[in-house]
Design an enzyme around this catalytic site. Structure first.
Site, PDB file in Angstrom:
ATOM      1  CG  ASP A  80     -16.351   4.591  -2.438  1.00  0.00           C
ATOM      2  OD1 ASP A  80     -15.775   4.785  -3.521  1.00  0.00           O
ATOM      3  OD2 ASP A  80     -16.974   5.484  -1.833  1.00  0.00           O
ATOM      4  CE  LYS A 126       9.147   7.458  -9.828  1.00  0.00           C
ATOM      5  NZ  LYS A 126       9.190   7.161  -8.387  1.00  0.00           N
ATOM      6  CB  SER A 138      12.094   3.975  -8.193  1.00  0.00           C
ATOM      7  OG  SER A 138      11.440   5.025  -8.853  1.00  0.00           O
ATOM      8  N   GLY A 152     -16.799  -3.883   5.348  1.00  0.00           N
ATOM      9  CA  GLY A 152     -18.218  -3.540   5.477  1.00  0.00           C
ATOM     10  C   GLY A 152     -18.776  -3.233   4.105  1.00  0.00           C
ATOM     11  CD  GLU A 186     -16.070   8.566   0.871  1.00  0.00           C
ATOM     12  OE1 GLU A 186     -17.045   8.040   0.322  1.00  0.00           O
ATOM     13  OE2 GLU A 186     -15.417   8.015   1.788  1.00  0.00           O
ATOM     14  CD  GLU A 232      17.478   3.330  -2.747  1.00  0.00           C
ATOM     15  OE1 GLU A 232      16.630   3.413  -3.661  1.00  0.00           O
ATOM     16  OE2 GLU A 232      17.900   4.317  -2.112  1.00  0.00           O
ATOM     17  CE  LYS A 278     -13.912  14.043   9.797  1.00  0.00           C
ATOM     18  NZ  LYS A 278     -15.067  14.116   8.920  1.00  0.00           N
ATOM     19  CG  ASN A 323     -20.337  11.871  12.562  1.00  0.00           C
ATOM     20  OD1 ASN A 323     -20.196  11.579  11.369  1.00  0.00           O
ATOM     21  ND2 ASN A 323     -19.982  13.043  13.059  1.00  0.00           N
ATOM     22  N   GLY A 353     -22.619   0.138  -2.173  1.00  0.00           N
ATOM     23  CA  GLY A 353     -22.105   1.225  -3.008  1.00  0.00           C
ATOM     24  C   GLY A 353     -20.819   0.835  -3.720  1.00  0.00           C
ATOM     25  CE  LYS A 399      19.360   7.500  -3.060  1.00  0.00           C
ATOM     26  NZ  LYS A 399      18.089   6.949  -2.502  1.00  0.00           N
ATOM     27  CB  CYS A 402      17.450   5.391  -6.217  1.00  0.00           C
ATOM     28  SG  CYS A 402      15.671   5.531  -6.537  1.00  0.00           S
TER      29      CYS A 402
END
Lengths: 605, 605
Positions: free
Chosen positions: A342, A195, A189, A336, A442, A44, A558, A413, A340, A126, A162
């Site tokens: 993540d 899926k 798609s 960074g 998070e 497409e 956020k 922070n 940990g 379409k 599609c």
């Protein structure tokens, strides 16, 4: 039965790069022609890229798209590929036009053209325009109501796009009555978990309805927040899978099909047909080549192996990250590293996407960082071979605190923002793209610092819940073990309890429920849209339900400022969810005029 | 002719605060009833607030909306206002349902209900769903195709919703044939410059088509990026303006109308009518009170004076800022004051919106800040009475530079990010909302620092081009002079050449064309969507055209991370423009695979 050799060109176009995309069409058509293909099918909007969003509303962009499709037809003819029929997506204009407020006449359409012997010989627009989740096509396009049936080597080929496959009624519903020998579906798609299973069932059902084989061609690659998984396939009307392309890989599947011969007595002309959805479709017959080919020996085409669930998600993250970096023209990334899980998984995805030499890692220890954090970060960098450095933040934090008295959340922070500023400074100085390391759990609950750990250009784990972060890390280490490679991720990063390390002894579990409980609740509230009462009835703890709903509803601000990241779930926090920032709706019995939300609509969080 | 006393309740609902919005309906109905009104009309979706965006896709939210409309009808009856007919907007559900992928049956509709004697006696669902610019209604709603005609004191009243007025065909087109005596239009029509003139012409034309007076009721107040200007009005079919409410003020206009008597022989029942847009509308007659009232002495209703163009824009900025702060529950704001015109005007808007006691200003001088910058900032703070402090950034910048060697753009951006971090620290510590000071010319061209001067919760000047910033500052000082008040903005801040002061002697004109030239080009490219060739033909310098197009196209990434701000133009950088971040489309003859964009898709800029 007449034969056709069909090529499914599973390619990776770039939105807006019409010249590059046209080159893709020419080079893959050459590839297919060299292998004897009679028909080559592209995804497409391959010439413009998909989704082109508001570019479609620029007259000059649609003009460029129309020019490119004509030029591409001419190039294919000039370069000796005119005998191959190529089905190519682009943005066109409605010949009739539907003037309305905010949109001039000659409204855009999502089209495919059939290119043959240097010309555009048929066009299809379409019919069903998806307008939910990540799709906004009612904003950009008006529906088409014509179905060309193109006779190629004695076979009538119908093409739809599609969403026309997913909805009942419309052009697809007249394919059987029109007597098509092959139904082509071109797609952009986007990937979602599992899926591929839904897709296979659906194509099999539609092939049965159409009474002919169905060739499904999907895009591959990342485009902003979307990842396209390819998975192009051909099914016959009995539901047999005749060919299937790999997931997440560019390539071209060639296969030979024995197809029903077109009726000799019906050739050109238009027919009005009821399309089962209240609309009338005009069937338009176009003949490219009336006679069947002499019989020839077919190719043997296999089916690519399926990825398992974890491999599939991981491939989506790698693909999305690689293409975001490449399509934006960055040569390197910086992450960074906290030690940990993540940042460890983010780095691993980046190394798999770009190679270790293009990945820079930085440990940014504060006075609260534990010894094992620095060690685990260094261990990961060493295992994977990234460019690694250590930049302590304590003196910078002290300099800030000499100017302002800060306590509690403000002091926490500040540390995250000093780290964000250092990573952005490295980005500015050396041209790296900053990858952020936040995960979906998070992001959903607002457990992050604006302009701090959420600062950066791309968020590979944006749509990955924390429990899945761990599962993918374990899967990646196990995959390495199967190939007799060392584990890329230190066991310690996987096993230790998660902590932001912004104050002494801090743990995620001080602020959030245990992640398995939290993720189950987020899945029910965010992905499945259950309301408060339904969540409680489903067995979630009522107090937790209220806490989590409050956090999620308050974190909208956020999320709006969060960088893009690859989508893997039904509801990610990109274009899927558009919540009003100042809304006071809460799923729970809301206090009248509640206190200012603690997290998200305080952009200070 | 029968008389009716109509109240146009121009109110300011909050999205999602159903209890508060229901209270608004009750208290303004009480206000209108006490003044003898027979009919009180509220804006579009007053009970849920508008736009509610993806909240509409939550079943529990629609359930709450439906409950609230029933409860509000009951409350009005119980509290003695049952005889007043109240027209109240809410989110309902299609009685028929239109199942489709991504949307369950019983799809939401944008509705109004007629409340009378404690009950909901008629419902209307919006027919034309706007889906362009800031509107996404095709995502949320399915169209209605029924028009109730409600007989009140012998007058047949028809009601339609907002976009139904702007489009040809649909329910409005059958109002004349149906014999309505009054046409009510309820709206959530966002402010744009000069929209009031368009609105007056359109309502006059539609009143003539309907053959009866038209009462237009609009929302007022700010909701995220949208500002609603009120401007409710009544016109008769000869185009005479009978009443007009003030702009940007909450209130209730009451007026008496002499209206055509309803035909005595036609009372209840349904009629199918062709609606001129291919659809059929079911006209549904409902009788609340068949007989005309005895004649009474009418009220005298005036027309509120119009604001001039600058006053109107300024009021939109003040309204948008005030409601963003209030609806998010902040008590105070903080602004970084550079001494330049952008931060001066931002502060002035904030003081006009909230009062000086809720506004905190901070000067954040660096080694490159000139003496006049600090003086001008202090002068402004003194004139307006804000809480002012000075926090030098030099030592913090030095601490960063002790960790990393930075040059050029990286060193410039660092200073902006240190300022952003200090403002966010003050926000976290004291609960202020940070107002950012960037204008539309900067935002369009990417002339700002991500996580630096663009960090904050709300951007009052987001949609104000730089030349208009100066014009508004001069207008505001002149307005003060007219009231014999001292000028709030120091002349020096208005007159000095603009500079970011991030390196010695830096001026905006080093990087950008002169603002009058830039703003004219941005207007043509961004607001009017002219392509490169059209811009050159319109007389813009070809080299500048290419430079500016390159900057604007490349700045998309930054704009996505920019805070919300009030919309005043046809195309602002919020939901109006959705461009793919990684697009390589350029209006100019693009180099193949151009170099990485210099500004925006480098999120490091």
């Amino acid at each position: 039965m007449p034969q056709l050799r069909v090529a499914l060109a599973q390619v990776n176009p770039t939105v807006g790069d019409l010249a590059h995309n046209a080159d893709l069409v020419v080079s893959w058509t050459r590839h297919a022609a060299a292998r004897g293909a009679h028909l080559v099918v592209f995804p497409e909007m391959v010439l413009t890229g998909y989704p082109a969003e508001d570019l479609v509303l620029r007259r000059s962009f649609v003009d460029a798209s129309l020019r490119t499709v004509d030029e591409t037809a001419r190039r294919l003819g000039d370069e000796g590929m005119g005998e191959v029929a190529a089905i190519v997506g682009y943005v066109g204009r409605s010949p009739t036009g539907t003037p309305r407020v905010g949109r001039p006449a000659g409204a855009p359409q999502n089209c495919v053209a059939v290119l043959h012997r240097g010309q555009v010989l048929a066009r299809y627009a379409k019919h069903h325009l998806p307008n939910y989740g990540v799709f906004d096509e009612a904003r950009y396009f008006v529906p088409g109501d014509r179905l060309p049936l193109v006779r190629l080597h004695g076979v009538d080929v119908a093409t739809v796009i599609c969403e026309d496959l997913w909805q009942n009624g419309g052009p697809l519903s007249v394919v059987r009555e029109a007597g098509a020998g092959l139904l082509v579906v071109v797609n952009g798609s986007p990937y979602e978990r599992n899926k591929d299973d839904v897709r296979l069932q659906l194509t099999a059902r539609r092939a049965a309805e159409a009474g002919c084989p169905l060739a499904y061609v999907n895009m591959v690659g990342g485009q902003d927040e979307l990842v396209f998984d390819g998975d192009s396939l051909v099914v016959d009307p009995d539901g047999r899978l005749l060919a299937r392309a790999p997931q997440f890989e560019v390539g071209c599947v060639l296969l030979d099909l024995d197809l029903a011969a077109a009726a000799a007595d019906v050739t050109t002309g238009e027919t009005q047909m009821q399309a089962g959805d209240g609309s009338t479709v005009t069937l338009e017959r176009v003949v490219l080549s009336p006679a069947a080919l002499p019989a020839y020996a077919p190719l043997h085409t296999g089916q690519a192996a399926r990825l398992d669930d974890s491999a599939e998600v991981y491939a989506a993250l790698v693909t999305g990250t690689r293409d975001y970096v490449e399509k934006n023209g960055f040569r390197s990334v910086v992450v960074g590293l906290s030690g940990g899980i993540d940042s460890a998984l983010t780095t691993t995805v980046a190394v798999d996407a770009l190679g270790a030499d293009r990945v820079h890692t930085v440990a940014l220890p504060s006075r609260y960082s534990s010894e094992h954090s620095l060690d685990d970060a260094a261990d990961l960098a060493k295992r994977q071979g990234t460019h690694h450095q250590v930049v302590p933040i304590e003196q910078v934090v002290d300099a800030f605190e000499a100017q302002l008295q800060l306590s509690g959340l403000a002091a926490e922070n500040l540390q995250a923002r000093v780290r964000g500023t250092l990573l952005m400074a490295l980005s500015n100085e050396h041209g790296h793209l900053v990858l952020t390391t936040g995960n979906k759990s998070e992001l959903a609950t607002g457990y992050s610092t604006l302009y701090g750990d959420s600062a950066g250009g791309f968020a590979p784990l944006k749509d990955v819940p924390k429990t899945l972060v761990w599962a993918l890390a374990r899967w990646r280490n196990a995959a390495a073990a199967q190939r007799d490679e060392p584990a890329p991720i230190p066991e310690n990063s996987i096993e230790k309890p998660p902590s932001a390390e912004l104050r002494p002894g801090q743990l995620d579990s001080d602020s959030l429920p245990a992640y398995p409980i939290l993720d189950a609740l987020l899945d029910a509230y965010v992905e499945r849209d259950l309301g408060r009462d339904e969540l409680v009835r489903a067995g979630h703890d009522p107090h937790l339900v209220e806490t989590v709903i409050r956090l999620v509803d308050a974190a909208e601000y956020k999320r709006r400022q969060y960088p893009p990241g690859p989508k893997i779930s039904p509801r990610h926090f990109g274009r899927d969810r558009r919540l009003p920032i100042t809304s006071r709706w809460r799923e729970m019995a809301a206090p009248r005029r509640p206190d200012p939300p603690q997290v998200a609509t305080d952009p200070a969080g």
